[in-house]
Design an enzyme around this catalytic site. Sequence first.
Site, short mmCIF file in Angstrom:
data_model
loop_
_atom_site.label_atom_id
_atom_site.label_comp_id
_atom_site.label_asym_id
_atom_site.label_seq_id
_atom_site.Cartn_x
_atom_site.Cartn_y
_atom_site.Cartn_z
N HIS A 221 86.18 25.72 34.65
CA HIS A 221 87.51 25.94 34.03
C HIS A 221 88.45 24.22 34.43
O HIS A 221 88.63 23.93 33.19
CB HIS A 221 88.71 26.49 34.54
CG HIS A 221 89.39 26.82 33.67
ND1 HIS A 221 89.33 26.84 32.43
CD2 HIS A 221 90.73 26.19 33.43
CE1 HIS A 221 90.63 26.74 31.26
NE2 HIS A 221 91.00 26.55 31.84
N TYR A 225 89.24 20.58 31.75
CA TYR A 225 91.52 19.75 32.09
C TYR A 225 90.84 18.57 32.50
O TYR A 225 91.81 17.31 32.06
CB TYR A 225 92.50 20.42 32.45
CG TYR A 225 92.79 21.68 32.09
CD1 TYR A 225 93.46 21.58 31.04
CD2 TYR A 225 91.36 22.91 31.91
CE1 TYR A 225 94.22 23.27 30.67
CE2 TYR A 225 92.10 24.48 31.60
CZ TYR A 225 93.65 23.83 30.70
OH TYR A 225 94.00 25.29 29.70
N HIS A 372 85.47 29.18 20.25
CA HIS A 372 86.32 28.69 21.35
C HIS A 372 86.18 26.95 21.44
O HIS A 372 87.82 26.35 21.87
CB HIS A 372 86.60 29.74 22.12
CG HIS A 372 87.89 28.73 23.51
ND1 HIS A 372 88.84 28.69 23.03
CD2 HIS A 372 87.54 28.60 24.21
CE1 HIS A 372 89.85 28.21 24.68
NE2 HIS A 372 88.82 28.40 25.10
N PHE A 373 85.10 27.12 22.64
CA PHE A 373 85.28 25.56 23.20
C PHE A 373 84.96 24.55 22.20
O PHE A 373 85.06 23.34 22.90
CB PHE A 373 84.26 25.87 24.24
CG PHE A 373 82.67 26.21 24.13
CD1 PHE A 373 81.84 24.78 23.68
CD2 PHE A 373 82.12 26.82 24.77
CE1 PHE A 373 80.79 25.22 23.49
CE2 PHE A 373 80.99 27.28 24.54
CZ PHE A 373 79.93 26.35 23.80
N HIS A 374 84.13 24.95 20.72
CA HIS A 374 84.25 23.80 20.38
C HIS A 374 85.29 23.37 19.36
O HIS A 374 85.95 22.05 19.14
CB HIS A 374 83.41 24.12 19.02
CG HIS A 374 81.50 23.85 19.47
ND1 HIS A 374 80.86 24.82 19.99
CD2 HIS A 374 80.70 22.92 19.33
CE1 HIS A 374 80.07 23.90 20.11
NE2 HIS A 374 79.90 23.13 19.61
N ARG A 435 75.62 34.17 20.96
CA ARG A 435 75.83 32.92 21.42
C ARG A 435 74.08 32.74 21.82
O ARG A 435 73.63 33.85 22.41
CB ARG A 435 76.61 31.96 21.76
CG ARG A 435 76.56 32.43 23.15
CD ARG A 435 77.94 31.08 23.68
NE ARG A 435 78.53 31.62 25.41
CZ ARG A 435 78.34 30.97 26.21
NH1 ARG A 435 77.73 29.50 25.67
NH2 ARG A 435 78.88 30.82 27.09
N ARG A 436 74.26 31.62 21.92
CA ARG A 436 72.78 30.93 22.20
C ARG A 436 71.08 32.15 22.10
O ARG A 436 70.48 32.14 23.07
CB ARG A 436 72.51 31.09 24.14
CG ARG A 436 74.05 30.07 23.90
CD ARG A 436 73.96 30.42 25.40
NE ARG A 436 74.73 28.63 25.81
CZ ARG A 436 75.21 28.62 27.18
NH1 ARG A 436 75.03 29.47 27.64
NH2 ARG A 436 75.32 27.08 27.84
#
Lengths: 544, 172
Positions: A221, A225, A372-374, A435-436
């Site tokens: 996580h 940041y 989300h992470f893209h 995914r993946r």
Amino acid sequence: MSTPAGGNLGSVRRLALAHMWVAFALFAVACVLGVYQLLERGHFVRTSAAAYYGSTTLHGVVQAFVLTTFFIVGFGYCVTAASLGRPIRRTGLAWLGFWTMLVGSVVAALSIAAGKATVLYTFYPPIVAHWTFYAGAALLLVGSLAWTWITIAETVSWKTENPGRPVPLAQFGMTAAAVLWAWTLVGVVVEVVFQLLPLSLGLTPAIDVGLARTLFSWTLHPIVYFWLIPAYVALYALVPKSAGGYLFSDEVGRIAFVMLLVFSLPIGLHHIFVDPEQAAGWKLMHALGTFLVAVPTLLTGFTITASLETAGRLRGGKGLFGWIGRLPWSEPVTLGGILAVIVLLPGGFGGLVNASYAMNVMVHNTAWITAHFHLILGGTVVTMYFASAYALWPKLTGHRLHSKGMATAQIWLWVVGLLVLTVPWHYQGLLGMPRRVAYMPYDPALVARWERWNALILAGGVLMVLSAVLLVVNLLLTHGGASEEDRELVFADALEPVVRVPALLNGFTVWNWLLVALMALSWAYPIGQFFFIGVHKALAWGFR
Amino acid sequence: MSVHPLERRWMAISVLLVAVMGGLVVYTAYASRLHPPSNVETIDSTRLHLTAEFAEDHLGVERAKDGTVVARLVMARYMVHPQEITLPAGTPIVLRVASADVLHGLHVVGTNIGTQVVPGYVAEVHTTIRFDSVAKYGTANPDGSVTVPLFCNEYCGLGHQSMWGRVRVTRP
């Protein structure tokens, strides 16, 4: 005196350009790999599962580890030199760090390209890669510690020489990123050094998978940041200036950076909510912490929007929304800032869904997560990296940006492409699409429902590759362009100049001690339990 | 040090927003007993076939004395054992899943069944399947039941994509 407005980048010219060119060159290659993966999953080409998973590994490792780390280090040296208004010391150490990172990245990339490390960027033991992959990754991470050390040392010595004065906000933010990075690396470095390297070298036959996953979640996580703080630094320090206005509040920026540091570390278990090796109470505690880390992002969204509004009104914008049209949309840095904040809305919302303890299982390992992470990394973070590059290149090279029009077109293409890519991915994820996977042999009717968006998704990816090419071409051509007289990198002034700030918002000593306590509270048991619950290790499988 | 009144108000709103969301998460977790699989139960993955619970002839679905349905599955590269199970909708279900080798994931489309299957641990999922929900995703069978895929959703090697099975869900 408040923040000195800026400074010359001469002392970090070659250093910063070297780092950021490695970042963007590999980024562009990894974007092409991303499109290959869309082609494979969309049945437009059929190569092999090995090619798909290998490409997915390389794409992830480059975008998540190489692009981010190299860019942040290069950007960080610029911020330190300009905001403290003096050349950085220890450039020898900085170059040592650069070469260590580069050698590590190349070794890891070759290992993946040779098909010896198809383990995805999340490692996933007990599948084990060739030891060169872990050694390369370790060199990349360890090399970046040179920057961590230099950034913290520069801040400390500046404070000693300037007692009572507030550390410039941009440098305060980069110092938060450096401190955060040191904390972040502990989890993954312990996993690599004590578990993965011995396993891949055949020194140990088996691995405690629960411990490995927990250690990786320590890193997983805060690393986001670490990517995000420099983007926020650019939002606070570069965007208001480029829009022709002021930063709405310097203090709120400091509060946000402190909160990002303190709250992003003790919450990593939300990445393994559906893992059986951690108990419900600890997961719930980390879930609540995850909600807290939304606060600094909400504050940043407000402050940046208010700063842009100030700029729009100074430029003659009237009424509730009239200021929006008056913003200099043709300035790449302003445009990047606006779009980065807009993309942060759906990205952050998706994050809150993921953080929701019980809802998480509905989206876990579906295309929703990829989306989300893209949005976060590809959207807010990388868009601000582009914007920052457009601000820095003329100051670093001494040549005017080759084309502002190409730069704004590049940013628009990127963000539109990203939305075309990620909106259908979210929807597919809600319908349960994993995914993946190289392809999906499951019930044809269901798979057909998931896959009706494939052509649209591919179009989004193609727009993003075109955008990546425009970025590289524009920056390359800048090196040979018309000369730029103004070599000062100037940061935004706060609406109310900051004369004094409380010691708590001018350094990290107290916050580090608080982190020692918080990390002990959140991780001592979840990690320590593996030494007394009677674990059974798993045998290695894979590529060594 | 000065913070603008508008910012103070926004800070309060932000904290309140986050407190409400966090509160809802805690409330649903305890009021509806919605917890992710978290049983922290260790097992030797290399010796599953020698255990009473996960030996071949004990895999599959069984109804416990209290009416709960228990399904036991073993995941191994690249198969789910057994290949097809039948589960009733509207009945409390416990799935107990173990990996015989590497890391796997288990997901059943249209249900709340989702867990990582970590070697060395038994993953335990508690849920009740809603028939109307699986009917939206599955294939209807002549007897009125619906079949949905059950697949590995965590990368487990180069054959990961072919690791799947089926769940036949019967009407309550």
